[in-house]
Design a protein around this motif. Structure first.
Motif, PDB file in Angstrom:
ATOM      1  N   SER A 248       0.818  -1.218   0.000  1.00 36.64           N
ATOM      2  CA  SER A 248       0.000   0.000   0.000  1.00 36.64           C
ATOM      3  C   SER A 248       0.853   1.269   0.000  1.00 36.64           C
ATOM      4  O   SER A 248       0.548   2.236  -0.711  1.00 36.64           O
ATOM      5  CB  SER A 248      -0.958  -0.003   1.196  1.00 36.64           C
ATOM      6  OG  SER A 248      -0.240  -0.114   2.409  1.00 36.64           O
TER       7      SER A 248
ATOM      8  N   ASN B 148       0.912   4.103  -3.045  1.00 42.04           N
ATOM      9  CA  ASN B 148       0.635   5.528  -2.824  1.00 42.04           C
ATOM     10  C   ASN B 148       1.780   6.402  -3.319  1.00 42.04           C
ATOM     11  O   ASN B 148       1.546   7.493  -3.871  1.00 42.04           O
ATOM     12  CB  ASN B 148       0.364   5.781  -1.342  1.00 42.04           C
ATOM     13  CG  ASN B 148      -0.988   5.257  -0.901  1.00 42.04           C
ATOM     14  OD1 ASN B 148      -1.940   5.259  -1.682  1.00 42.04           O
ATOM     15  ND2 ASN B 148      -1.081   4.791   0.331  1.00 42.04           N
TER      16      ASN B 148
ATOM     17  N   LEU C 112      -8.987   1.635  -1.433  1.00 41.70           N
ATOM     18  CA  LEU C 112      -7.973   2.062  -2.395  1.00 41.70           C
ATOM     19  C   LEU C 112      -8.620   2.423  -3.725  1.00 41.70           C
ATOM     20  O   LEU C 112      -8.270   3.440  -4.343  1.00 41.70           O
ATOM     21  CB  LEU C 112      -6.940   0.953  -2.597  1.00 41.70           C
ATOM     22  CG  LEU C 112      -5.843   1.224  -3.638  1.00 41.70           C
ATOM     23  CD1 LEU C 112      -4.990   2.411  -3.213  1.00 41.70           C
ATOM     24  CD2 LEU C 112      -4.975  -0.015  -3.826  1.00 41.70           C
TER      25      LEU C 112
END
Length: 407
Positions: free
Chosen positions: A161, A165, A191
């Protein structure tokens, strides 16, 4: 409905036909027109349903006609190779040169930097290696105007994750986003909401047209006799290949050695293997020089073998999503297969929870000579241990360690 009715050009249709894609699968019929229209797409489809071609075919057309540059993020090096090879198989039948490059960790970065010289029209990448290449100025992320997250649930399960990002922050704000996943737990949905702009949603409901033809079996056996039963089943199956899932890399080595001692051609497959070793094992498995590969979830996620007849859960998967992904290694592209789970007294409660979460029931079987003697206790009939959608601190540490092995 033929591919020609979905808005694809005659050149792309011809390439699909030469790749032996004759009739579109349900996910391809639903996704291709939306992608060609420029929509952001949120798609849920089972493993083996043809989703790679669902985004590859329209994007190759857009690369030719709309100056698209495509970035495809995948969770593992095996999947990076697999997706890249599938797209290259289509490109070679097109009259226009399209450069497809796959990059991933576990190998030297220099050859990948050489391959990227000039440009890449389609880049298939694992997140960690992509960030390394960006740091080396080998990739200009602002040049990509199309983003595909393939197997998004596994990207998050493996702890990517933060990397995702960071990558999103480097991409241009104006781009088309395609989000493909077999399952949509809470973190994946969150997400998707942060990335997609008014997406067209595709959820392939379970029906005869798109459900993989997998016979699911659950065999009750004492935990101490699982290896013995596994060896006997494989011997009884003749020359059929089997992919066996276990809980850890240590067990892959131990179980592969046990099967080999029983005269079965078996090999372990886990995250500490070099890329060369992984490729060798997969090549021998595909050619049937190996009958059995014993894999962890992390390593086995990228295994894509045509006509693989059997998947066996020696150790049960930790979550419903893992169960879905495991059994999806068989019955791919319209084929059929068998998924077998070995269920002991101590794992019975866990398997019942998997059944409840997946809204299914698999009758318990017994094999003559291996009838279980252990008894399911009241405690074992209770909750069982099942992985929630939110990762614990221990799970995050494990995922981070596994990520470094597979980047």
């Amino acid at each position: 409905m033929p591919f020609s009715a979905l808005g694809l050009s005659s050149l792309v249709v011809a390439a699909a036909n030469k790749k032996l894609y004759i009739q579109p699968t349900p996910i391809q019929s639903a996704a291709i027109p939306l992608i060609l229209r420029g929509d952001d797409v949120l798609a849920q489809a089972a493993t083996g349903s043809g989703k790679t071609a669902a985004f590859a075919l329209p994007l190759l057309q857009l690369v030719q006609t709309a100056q698209r540059k495509v970035l495809i993020l995948v969770p593992t090096r095996e999947l990076a190779v697999q997706v890249g090879e599938e797209i290259k198989g289509l490109v070679k039948h097109l009259p226009v040169a399209i450069k497809v490059v796959s990059v991933f960790g576990g190998v030297s970065i220099n050859p990948q930097m050489m391959a990227l010289r000039g440009h890449a029209d389609v880049l298939v990448a694992t997140p960690g290696r992509l960030l390394d290449l960006i740091k080396q100025n080998a990739i200009k992320p602002e040049s990509f105007n199309t983003l595909v997250l393939d197997e998004a649930d596994r990207l998050l399960d493996m702890g990517f994750s933060d990397e995702i990002n960071r990558i999103l922050a480097l991409l241009p704000a104006q781009r088309q986003n395609l989000f493909f996943s077999a399952t949509f737990p809470v973190d994946v949905s969150a997400l998707a909401e942060g990335i997609l702009q008014n997406p067209s949603k595709i959820v392939m409901e379970v029906n005869e047209a798109n459900t993989p033809n997998i016979l699911q079996r659950a065999i009750a056996v004492d935990e101490s006799r699982r290896a013995e039963l596994l060896a006997q089943m494989i011997i009884d199956s003749g020359e059929e290949r089997a992919l066996v899932f276990v809980a850890s890399k240590v067990i892959t080595e131990q179980l592969a050695r046990y099967l080999s001692s029983a005269g079965i051609k078996a090999a372990p497959f886990h995250g500490e293997f070099s890329q060369g070793r992984r490729s060798q094992v997969l090549a021998e498995f595909k050619s049937s020089n190996l009958q059995v590969v014993v894999a962890t979830d992390l390593a086995g996620r990228g295994i894509d073998i045509d006509n693989l007849p059997c998947v066996i859960n020696f150790d049960l998967p930790r979550s419903p999503a893992d169960y879905t992904h495991r059994i999806g290694r068989t019955a791919r592209a319209g084929g059929s297969g068998v998924a077998i789970s070995l269920v002991s007294a101590s794992s019975e409660a866990h398997f019942r929870l998997l059944e409840n979460r997946l809204k299914m029931r698999v009758p318990r079987e017994q094999i003559a000579g291996f009838e279980p003697q252990e008894v399911v206790t009241t405690t074992e009939q209770g909750t069982g241990g099942i992985k929630s959608h939110r990762m614990s601190k221990k799970d995050k540490l494990r995922a981070a360690a596994a990520q470094k092995q597979d980047e």
